[in-house]
Design an enzyme around this catalytic site. Structure first.
Site, PDB file in Angstrom:
ATOM      1  N   LYS A  23     -49.128 -39.056  20.473  1.00  0.00           N
ATOM      2  CA  LYS A  23     -49.903 -40.297  20.402  1.00  0.00           C
ATOM      3  C   LYS A  23     -50.380 -40.710  21.795  1.00  0.00           C
ATOM      4  O   LYS A  23     -51.496 -41.219  21.959  1.00  0.00           O
ATOM      5  CB  LYS A  23     -49.064 -41.405  19.767  1.00  0.00           C
ATOM      6  CG  LYS A  23     -48.733 -41.136  18.297  1.00  0.00           C
ATOM      7  CD  LYS A  23     -47.603 -42.049  17.823  1.00  0.00           C
ATOM      8  CE  LYS A  23     -47.202 -41.757  16.388  1.00  0.00           C
ATOM      9  NZ  LYS A  23     -45.916 -42.419  16.048  1.00  0.00           N
ATOM     10  N   LYS A  61     -51.736 -36.634  14.353  1.00  0.00           N
ATOM     11  CA  LYS A  61     -51.682 -36.790  15.811  1.00  0.00           C
ATOM     12  C   LYS A  61     -51.366 -35.484  16.522  1.00  0.00           C
ATOM     13  O   LYS A  61     -51.869 -35.229  17.611  1.00  0.00           O
ATOM     14  CB  LYS A  61     -50.670 -37.852  16.213  1.00  0.00           C
ATOM     15  CG  LYS A  61     -49.339 -37.697  15.548  1.00  0.00           C
ATOM     16  CD  LYS A  61     -48.891 -39.050  14.994  1.00  0.00           C
ATOM     17  CE  LYS A  61     -47.730 -38.848  14.057  1.00  0.00           C
ATOM     18  NZ  LYS A  61     -47.827 -39.638  12.846  1.00  0.00           N
ATOM     19  N   VAL A  67     -48.427 -40.915   3.133  1.00  0.00           N
ATOM     20  CA  VAL A  67     -49.636 -41.629   3.531  1.00  0.00           C
ATOM     21  C   VAL A  67     -50.769 -41.343   2.541  1.00  0.00           C
ATOM     22  O   VAL A  67     -51.521 -42.251   2.149  1.00  0.00           O
ATOM     23  CB  VAL A  67     -50.050 -41.240   4.971  1.00  0.00           C
ATOM     24  CG1 VAL A  67     -51.361 -41.912   5.353  1.00  0.00           C
ATOM     25  CG2 VAL A  67     -48.956 -41.641   5.953  1.00  0.00           C
ATOM     26  N   GLU A 114     -58.049 -43.599  13.210  1.00  0.00           N
ATOM     27  CA  GLU A 114     -57.341 -44.866  13.444  1.00  0.00           C
ATOM     28  C   GLU A 114     -55.870 -44.740  13.077  1.00  0.00           C
ATOM     29  O   GLU A 114     -55.003 -45.344  13.729  1.00  0.00           O
ATOM     30  CB  GLU A 114     -57.998 -45.968  12.602  1.00  0.00           C
ATOM     31  CG  GLU A 114     -57.457 -47.362  12.828  1.00  0.00           C
ATOM     32  CD  GLU A 114     -57.656 -47.838  14.261  1.00  0.00           C
ATOM     33  OE1 GLU A 114     -58.771 -48.194  14.610  1.00  0.00           O
ATOM     34  OE2 GLU A 114     -56.671 -47.846  15.029  1.00  0.00           O
ATOM     35  N   GLU A 134     -36.440 -38.991   9.593  1.00  0.00           N
ATOM     36  CA  GLU A 134     -36.559 -37.852   8.700  1.00  0.00           C
ATOM     37  C   GLU A 134     -35.308 -36.989   8.768  1.00  0.00           C
ATOM     38  O   GLU A 134     -34.479 -37.136   9.668  1.00  0.00           O
ATOM     39  CB  GLU A 134     -37.791 -37.037   9.103  1.00  0.00           C
ATOM     40  CG  GLU A 134     -39.034 -37.905   9.115  1.00  0.00           C
ATOM     41  CD  GLU A 134     -40.312 -37.088   8.990  1.00  0.00           C
ATOM     42  OE1 GLU A 134     -40.278 -35.997   8.390  1.00  0.00           O
ATOM     43  OE2 GLU A 134     -41.337 -37.552   9.484  1.00  0.00           O
ATOM     44  N   GLY A 182     -50.076 -46.271  13.452  1.00  0.00           N
ATOM     45  CA  GLY A 182     -50.269 -46.601  12.032  1.00  0.00           C
ATOM     46  C   GLY A 182     -51.163 -47.787  11.741  1.00  0.00           C
ATOM     47  O   GLY A 182     -52.378 -47.714  11.877  1.00  0.00           O
ATOM     48  N   ILE A 220     -51.676 -50.571  13.257  1.00  0.00           N
ATOM     49  CA  ILE A 220     -52.260 -51.331  14.358  1.00  0.00           C
ATOM     50  C   ILE A 220     -53.620 -50.729  14.696  1.00  0.00           C
ATOM     51  O   ILE A 220     -53.697 -49.539  14.973  1.00  0.00           O
ATOM     52  CB  ILE A 220     -51.375 -51.268  15.625  1.00  0.00           C
ATOM     53  CG1 ILE A 220     -49.926 -51.613  15.280  1.00  0.00           C
ATOM     54  CG2 ILE A 220     -51.925 -52.176  16.700  1.00  0.00           C
ATOM     55  CD1 ILE A 220     -48.965 -51.431  16.450  1.00  0.00           C
ATOM     56  N   GLY A 229     -34.069 -44.314   5.447  1.00  0.00           N
ATOM     57  CA  GLY A 229     -35.439 -43.790   5.334  1.00  0.00           C
ATOM     58  C   GLY A 229     -36.278 -44.050   6.568  1.00  0.00           C
ATOM     59  O   GLY A 229     -37.495 -43.876   6.539  1.00  0.00           O
TER      60      GLY A 229
END
Lengths: 441, 441
Positions: free
Chosen positions: A205, A105, A14, A129, A190, A134, A136, A187
């Site tokens: 979340k 999170k 990220v 956010e 993990e 992610g 959204i 992918g």
């Protein structure tokens, strides 16, 4: 207008997306922000790996302290993940009057109150956010878009890995272990998939969404959690025969002053919009008192969707700076005392419909024995499927119940599992279809 | 903290919802806003009708001027609808340094630039969350949630009346006039349904979304519009046979610097999430460069959903006031010159797949004649359905084309309609399935 200088702690997937957007989309970001956003520093332990972006214009180091000590930097982006040292760095940044933007999170779910209260005390903002679903924009939608409404319930598919596995099991008639391996190869899972398949990531979340919906903090450990490992291809096929799909859902409801909060594989009607949310996609279906049902759908993870969500928080901060704002909007959008008190509904008091599967000896009278035990526990049966035996091995008796209490179900199943005719442990999946009535006009 | 005083111009359906929330949910609104929001004045020509709420605490009058002249009122809520006198009152309020919150899509679509520029000049904000898709927080999602991203395309079902009619035609095998009558009886269509069924209401909302996505203003008259009146039950059934549903879509795409903007009945694959959006529900499916596809779903109209969206704008203003903000965020979320220039793609250059239906004499050679004419115009056929004649009357030849140019299609159909074997005018429906590839991971 002076540029807003930012520092990035953590150059993983990220983080790389964030750096890419800030370094490559400068003109667009400036047009959206009213000012330039300058990525001044990056801290990461591994600065050698090629991420496909040029970091020439950025000062890089392996020490987050270099960001904390840089007084020109107004915002620290925390993308290290995990609790420590992320928590300490975030609190240090806040103490240094820096705004924080994070996708962490786990950190917010377990230490949200501490971090939000520190931010309030220091007059800085915490943007997150990217921490839920992610790409959204669910945080803003709940904090601002639905601010005038009171959310009754939230039902969400908010883990892409689990949703990919369950979707693929259904579409390609595969079993869990093979699907998990395929997801890892592609992918979508993990190397250590525990947090995703056992539900903990979904719990994190959900805890954040509960804060946004009700202004309360619920600790992740308080939320009932069941992963998707026990779901079999057989149950997915029976569910389909009965008009249902199986999804890993995060569920919260406010009922008579008690808060329900749970994460588990759930059967939902195949006609419901959430049933069509496949593969790695996420969706959050919330029901407001005035607004009725709303659903938000999109990619819940990935370098660019999540990176874009992080940068949207930077844009908001830059806009506020342009306008001379104090930036102290409460992070969850509630004024007054935080967290508010709330009573959690005990899981044993949960009342829903159940799908049950009993692997038993194919012998006359078994069905009536099981039905009898359920009846003794106050569980009323809606429908039964018993197909003829195919090869050697057990037959499977499938039952859908009317609404029943979790405590009664667990007790009844314990009795049934001890029967001599029981060839394996029984299995049950909770059904969620009561929100469907809200779906109709 | 002093209460934020507001005045409401227009006590129709949505206005009543707004008054209800402000008068009855005061404690909740204060907790969300950080301050009280006090509904001080209401102006409406009809003050006698019983709306089921007590207006004792509010000063009522028939003159909007009473709101404009009240210097304590910081925000005017405009819910009169239509262009004039709404436009003049909004501009007067802005000139008096009052913020404006409105649900008036017709006004913003046609005079947005004028109103937004006046607001910028006077340092006030124009909130319009309720103007597009009612209870769905699409304005904030595009202006803030997706601020860091660049939207490639938007495909939306944003008129509940049209969607109700098309859904009901499909589910109950009814024809358009009967469905419209039923919708009117159930309160889902107005006595004069023109704006809804002919697409103008959809065009207004699309114009606003184009502003939010690209920072440009497109006039409603520039947007190609086709209503749902020509859609027949037969076409809906053929579409279903072919795996499609027919929806009234608002479509915009940015392609090679040209902007596509159009509203028309459209065939979409039944597997697409938008195909499941039924009855009066709305949904907006946007595709961002980084975020990929996102969809927002909910109730696009109605007293409480839209009322709640109006109040969410008041909450944002109240929060800003608490924080001492100047409240001059550009309404569309773009800084710098507004509107930006844009070139609209001409409709005749549109290139999509087409569904075509030809009512013809049942005679050998007709199919090849039609196929020949299409071929001469460079239109290549993907598939054909020709069912045997059922009673007297025409047979219907159905064709799906590969991608073809709108100009060629119109020219070819003109030739075919002049054939002696043509018993009625041919009909075509544009197909939208290219966004589907983005739906998959």
């Amino acid at each position: 207008m002076e540029a807003m200088q930012v520092g990035l702690a953590g150059l993983g997937t990220v983080g790389t997306g964030v750096a890419k957007i800030l370094l490559e989309d400068g003109a667009w970001i400036e047009r959206r922000s009213g000012t330039q956003i300058r990525l001044k520093r990056i801290a990461d332990l591994d600065l050698d790996r090629d991420r496909g972006i040029s970091l020439e214009s950025v000062e890089t180091s392996t020490r987050v302290e270099d960001i904390l000590e840089d007084r020109e930097i107004r915002v620290m982006i925390e993308l290290m993940g995990g609790i420590e040292p992320a928590r300490s760095f975030v609190l240090d940044a806040i103490a240094a009057k820096k705004h924080v933007v994070t996708a962490n999170k786990a950190l917010l779910a377990s230490h949200g109150t501490e971090i939000f209260q520190a931010a309030e005390k220091n007059g800085v903002h915490v943007g997150f956010e990217a921490a839920v679903a992610g790409g959204i924009p669910i945080v803003r939608s709940m904090r601002e878009g639905l601010a005038a409404d009171q959310v009754h319930s939230i039902v969400g598919i908010i883990n892409g890995t689990a949703n990919y596995i369950l979707s693929t099991m259904a579409e390609e008639e595969m079993e869990f272990p093979d699907c998990l391996r395929q997801a890892q190869e592609k992918g979508f899972a993990e190397a250590d998939p525990t947090l995703d398949v056992e539900g903990q990531d979904t719990v994190h979340k959900l805890a954040i969404m509960i804060g946004l919906a009700y202004g309360v903090q619920v600790h992740p450990e308080e939320i009932f959690t069941e992963g998707i490992q026990r779901v079999t291809g057989m149950d997915i096929r029976y569910a389909a025969d009965l008009g249902y799909r199986i999804k890993l859902l995060a569920i919260t409801k406010m009922r008579e002053g008690e808060l329900e909060a749970r994460v588990h594989p759930t059967m939902i009607p195949e006609s419901h919009l959430l049933a069509s949310v496949g593969h790695v996609f996420n969706a959050v279906y919330a029901t407001g008192r005035h607004t009725g049902p709303v659903m938000f759908y999109g990619k819940g993870a990935g370098m660019m969707p999540t990176g874009s969500a992080v940068v949207s928080d930077l844009v908001s901060l830059a806009r506020d700076m342009c306008r001379g704002t104090r930036n102290d909007l409460p992070p969850l959008g509630f004024y007054g005392r935080f967290p508010q008190d709330v009573r959690l509904r005990r899981m044993e008091d949960l009342t829903v419909k159940y799908y049950m599967r009993f692997p038993v000896v194919d012998r006359p009278g078994v069905l009536s024995t099981i039905a009898g035990i359920l009846g003794e526990h106050g569980i009323s049966i809606h429908s039964v499927i018993q197909k003829g035996r195919q090869k050697a091995g057990p037959v499977h008796i499938i039952m859908l119940t009317h609404e029943a209490r979790e405590r009664d179900v667990r007790e009844a199943l314990e009795v049934i599992d001890r029967l001599e005719v029981a060839l394996d442990k029984s299995l049950f999946i909770r059904i969620e279809d009561s929100f469907d009535s809200l779906h109709e006009e």
